[in-house]
Enzyme design. Structure first.
Site, PDB file in Angstrom:
ATOM      1  N   HIS A 125      91.544-135.073   1.571  1.00 39.11           N
ATOM      2  CA  HIS A 125      90.758-133.858   1.360  1.00 39.11           C
ATOM      3  C   HIS A 125      90.343-133.717  -0.095  1.00 39.11           C
ATOM      4  CE1 HIS A 125      89.571-129.607   1.617  1.00 39.11           C
ATOM      5  NE2 HIS A 125      90.255-129.460   0.496  1.00 39.11           N
ATOM      6  N   GLU A 126      91.282-133.936  -1.017  1.00 40.29           N
ATOM      7  CA  GLU A 126      90.967-133.788  -2.439  1.00 40.29           C
ATOM      8  C   GLU A 126      89.935-134.832  -2.885  1.00 40.29           C
ATOM      9  OE1 GLU A 126      91.816-131.272  -4.232  1.00 40.29           O
ATOM     10  OE2 GLU A 126      93.045-130.444  -2.623  1.00 40.29           O
ATOM     11  N   HIS A 129      86.423-133.808  -2.191  1.00 47.87           N
ATOM     12  CA  HIS A 129      85.764-132.985  -3.210  1.00 47.87           C
ATOM     13  C   HIS A 129      85.111-133.854  -4.287  1.00 47.87           C
ATOM     14  CE1 HIS A 129      86.808-128.999  -1.903  1.00 47.87           C
ATOM     15  NE2 HIS A 129      88.102-129.252  -1.901  1.00 47.87           N
ATOM     16  N   GLU A 184      84.906-126.438   0.965  1.00 43.63           N
ATOM     17  CA  GLU A 184      86.167-126.843   1.573  1.00 43.63           C
ATOM     18  C   GLU A 184      85.918-127.544   2.905  1.00 43.63           C
ATOM     19  OE1 GLU A 184      88.794-126.990   0.089  1.00 43.63           O
ATOM     20  OE2 GLU A 184      89.033-125.346  -1.325  1.00 43.63           O
TER      21      GLU A 184
END
Length: 260
Positions: A125-126, A129, A184
């Protein structure tokens, strides 16, 4: 433009001239800051990451935490052409973050509460970004606001001119970057694709969010420990449902929730 017209209409020529010069000077700095090159941005990011690595306890290569992390990310070398590097901070906060240059930092306390699949879900997930350039845009926004804006503009974007305090501010912005609900969601999808591309089970994203949800009601101390990370991920229930549907649709089998 409206502010300038109002200023010139005030009737005080000397006052107007002084403030006009001040406004032009400020505008010049802002324009200069907004025209930062990719190379200048990269220099700021590198210096900020180096500052954080220097001011946080980075665990060595032979530490069990580092060995575990390196095992999990073995073979994962880049994200959309951005080279990745991984380190563990031995700190009590429950968090992880990824920087625009591909530096991924995982906190030991997060590793304590998550199994391998959950941890990979957070990392994916990070990195999402980073791939979507969310972290880069957030970092640039930090550079162009407050006192940092004038510091950047006055040195033509030379990163080395920043003070320790300013580098600390930039480092904190990388760790505590706030993203919109849309960003997100984009990071979820991008992280999903990233994990699948690298042969990892995307159920880890679902499982990591479920773990964070469960910790919210698991006593004040743990709830406090995850609050910063969890508060930056709104609408978690809806995101869990979305990722669950995608995993099932793509035929991935949910791993057993084993503890590490």
């Amino acid at each position: 433009m409206f502010a300038l017209v109002a200023l010139l209409a005030c009737g005080n020529a000397a006052y107007a001239q002084f403030n006009l010069k001040k406004a032009i000077g400020s505008a010049s700095k802002t324009v200069q800051a907004f025209t930062l090159t990719d190379e200048q941005m990269a220099a700021y990011v590198k210096e900020s990451v180096d500052w954080m690595d220097e001011h946080n306890p980075v665990l060595p290569a032979d530490d069990p935490y580092t060995i575990r992390l390196n095992r999990l990310v073995d073979g994962i070398t880049d994200a959309d052409g951005i080279p990745l590097n991984f380190k563990v901070y031995n700190v009590i906060d429950v968090n992880a973050f990824a920087c625009p240059d591909g530096s991924v930092r995982v906190f030991s306390s997060l590793m304590d509460i998550m199994n391998d699949d959950e941890l990979l879900g957070v990392i994916g997930h990070e990195i999402g970004h980073v791939v979507k350039r969310h972290s880069k845009n957030a970092f640039k926004t930090q550079l162009l606001t407050g006192a940092l804006k004038d510091a950047v503009a006055s040195t033509n974007g030379t990163a080395a001119a920043l003070t320790e305090s300013q580098l600390g501010t930039l480092g904190e912005s990388l760790i505590n970057a706030k993203y919109s609900q849309k960003q997100e969601s984009e990071a979820d999808d991008c992280g999903y694709d990233f994990l699948v591309k690298n042969g990892k089970n995307p159920w880890g994203i679902v499982m990591s969010f479920e773990k964070l949800q469960s910790l919210e009601g698991d006593g004040a101390q743990k709830a406090s420990a995850v609050s910063k990370m969890f508060s930056s991920h709104p609408e978690t229930k809806a995101r869990i449902e979305k990722m669950t549907k995608r995993c099932k649709k793509d035929g991935f089998e949910r791993p057993a929730a084993t503890a590490e």
